[in-house]
Design a protein around this motif. Structure first.
Motif, PDB file in Angstrom:
ATOM      1  N   VAL A  59      20.693  42.278   4.340  1.00 61.17           N
ATOM      2  CA  VAL A  59      20.508  40.922   3.837  1.00 61.17           C
ATOM      3  C   VAL A  59      20.745  40.882   2.324  1.00 61.17           C
ATOM      4  N   ALA A  60      20.274  41.910   1.619  1.00 58.55           N
ATOM      5  CA  ALA A  60      20.510  41.969   0.175  1.00 58.55           C
ATOM      6  C   ALA A  60      21.991  42.166  -0.133  1.00 58.55           C
ATOM      7  N   GLU A  91      12.424  34.247   5.818  1.00 57.97           N
ATOM      8  CA  GLU A  91      12.588  33.769   4.438  1.00 57.97           C
ATOM      9  C   GLU A  91      13.858  34.322   3.810  1.00 57.97           C
ATOM     10  N   ASP A  92      14.085  35.632   3.988  1.00 57.32           N
ATOM     11  CA  ASP A  92      15.268  36.263   3.398  1.00 57.32           C
ATOM     12  C   ASP A  92      16.547  35.702   4.005  1.00 57.32           C
ATOM     13  N   LEU A  93      16.569  35.557   5.322  1.00 57.86           N
ATOM     14  CA  LEU A  93      17.769  35.044   5.982  1.00 57.86           C
ATOM     15  C   LEU A  93      18.091  33.627   5.526  1.00 57.86           C
ATOM     16  N   ALA A  94      17.073  32.791   5.452  1.00 59.74           N
ATOM     17  CA  ALA A  94      17.289  31.409   5.030  1.00 59.74           C
ATOM     18  C   ALA A  94      17.803  31.351   3.596  1.00 59.74           C
ATOM     19  N   THR A  95      17.245  32.193   2.737  1.00 59.83           N
ATOM     20  CA  THR A  95      17.671  32.206   1.332  1.00 59.83           C
ATOM     21  C   THR A  95      19.139  32.586   1.215  1.00 59.83           C
ATOM     22  N   VAL A  96      19.539  33.640   1.922  1.00 60.93           N
ATOM     23  CA  VAL A  96      20.942  34.081   1.848  1.00 60.93           C
ATOM     24  C   VAL A  96      21.865  33.062   2.497  1.00 60.93           C
ATOM     25  N   ASP A  97      21.409  32.429   3.566  1.00 57.53           N
ATOM     26  CA  ASP A  97      22.254  31.410   4.194  1.00 57.53           C
ATOM     27  C   ASP A  97      22.528  30.266   3.232  1.00 57.53           C
ATOM     28  N   ILE A  98      21.507  29.864   2.499  1.00 53.99           N
ATOM     29  CA  ILE A  98      21.692  28.792   1.526  1.00 53.99           C
ATOM     30  C   ILE A  98      22.616  29.241   0.395  1.00 53.99           C
ATOM     31  N   LEU A  99      22.422  30.459  -0.086  1.00 55.18           N
ATOM     32  CA  LEU A  99      23.288  30.969  -1.150  1.00 55.18           C
ATOM     33  C   LEU A  99      24.743  31.066  -0.702  1.00 55.18           C
ATOM     34  N   SER A 100      24.945  31.321   0.587  1.00 56.72           N
ATOM     35  CA  SER A 100      26.306  31.490   1.095  1.00 56.72           C
ATOM     36  C   SER A 100      26.954  30.172   1.498  1.00 56.72           C
ATOM     37  N   GLY A 101      26.201  29.096   1.460  1.00 60.22           N
ATOM     38  CA  GLY A 101      26.747  27.821   1.899  1.00 60.22           C
ATOM     39  C   GLY A 101      26.816  27.700   3.410  1.00 60.22           C
ATOM     40  N   GLY A 102      25.871  28.344   4.105  1.00 57.23           N
ATOM     41  CA  GLY A 102      25.823  28.231   5.563  1.00 57.23           C
ATOM     42  C   GLY A 102      26.766  29.154   6.294  1.00 57.23           C
TER      43      GLY A 102
END
Length: 332
Positions: A59-60, A91-102
């Protein structure tokens, strides 16, 4: 695969690194993902390894990859949930999904951590954990935005939410289960997940790899007709490879061939053969593969322990030779 054409082309990398100097290996993984996007791949997936010299925190790594790419889907294949707290992972998955634009496609699996008796004192000292499907259900609920606590509101200057934040809309529909048995395929379908099927299956009925994998795909689709299915086989095209590379690739496949001849161990795990040859040869072999004929997405696995230049050659040949031979078009 309605018209015989491959719709989505992806690849999977383990992300090896030197324990004495780990940064270059992680940087190389990010470079590979960026090169995949430049070549037109639809998805890039990373493996997950704990207490080894491979990516321990996909995830990181994908958070970093999300900032170096703009289009390619980013997936995990797979995160073993026995090592994870579902709420924190959500929490981590949602954060990365938002950073990636879905663009995140999290793949997970269940079961006890590898070498659990040895790692339990460090991972779960003093208590036992449930490593069954309930762990996935908790993660799915948290990702979907269901209630995580009955506490919400303002406390002093801080505002609390009853659900996992941030909430990433659409992420629940991009959750995948990595399974190698009929039960896991059916369970994934019944719970509205997508299905990752790899180069390892459980030989529960029969010993023909393609037929077993096909039965899993059909079991999943019977439960979830609209879910996505991705097949991950080790595929090594040699179109632009040097003679030295070709010899290395064939030796690699030959060394792994004995385990494909019969089920391995008490769990009767059966391994697929590795596909090595020209793109035209591999395309013919895949078109003859019973399971491949019923999917339209792949995440071809890059072999372990090759050099960076080898991976670049393999990815380039997959994107420019093999993909088109399978009917794939960038952006299709």
């Amino acid at each position: 695969m309605a018209d015989g054409s491959l719709r989505k082309l992806g690849f999977l990398t383990i992300g090896l690194f030197d324990g004495a100097d780990p940064r270059p290996g992680h940087e190389t993984t990010l470079e590979i993902i960026k090169r995949g996007e430049d070549l037109g791949f639809d998805s890039a997936w990373v493996r997950h390894r704990h207490l080894q010299y491979g990516i321990s925190s996909p995830v990181a790594v994908l958070a970093a990859a999300s900032q170096r790419t703009s289009r390619i889907e980013l997936g995990t294949a797979v995160i073993p949930l026995g090592w994870e707290n579902p709420l924190r992972l959500a929490e981590d998955l949602a954060t990365v999904d938002i950073l990636s634009g879905g663009r995140l496609n999290p793949g997970v699996s269940v079961g006890p951590p590898m070498n659990y008796d040895k790692v339990k004192p460090a991972l779960y000292p003093g208590h036992d954990e449930d490593f069954g499907y309930g762990r996935v259900e908790r993660l799915l609920d948290f990702v979907a935005g269901k209630q995580a606590t009955d506490f919400e509101g303002t406390q002093g200057f801080e505002v609390f939410s009853p659900r996992v934040e941030p909430h990433a809309a659409g992420l629940r529909e991009r959750m995948w289960y990595g399974g190698g048995s009929l039960r896991s395929a059916q369970w994934a379908g019944e719970h509205g997940m997508n299905f990752l099927t790899s180069s390892v299956v459980k030989a529960e009925d029969g010993t023909d790899f393609a037929d077993i994998q096909l039965s899993h795909i059909r079991a999943f689709r019977a439960a979830n007709p609209t879910g996505r299915v991705s097949q991950g086989l080790v595929v090594i095209p040699t179109d632009s490879a040097s003679q030295e590379q070709k010899s290395k690739y064939l030796a690699y496949a030959d060394k792994r061939t004995p385990r494909t001849r019969e089920p391995q161990g008490p769990a009767r795990m059966l391994f697929s053969r590795d596909y090595v040859g020209s793109s035209a040869e591999i395309a013919d072999q895949l078109h003859a593969h019973a399971a491949y004929r019923e999917i339209d997405e792949v995440a071809f696995a890059l072999p372990f322990s090759f050099e960076h230049d080898d991976y670049l050659q393999i990815l380039t040949d997959i994107a420019t030779k093999l993909g088109p031979a399978l009917g794939w078009k960038p952006g299709s």
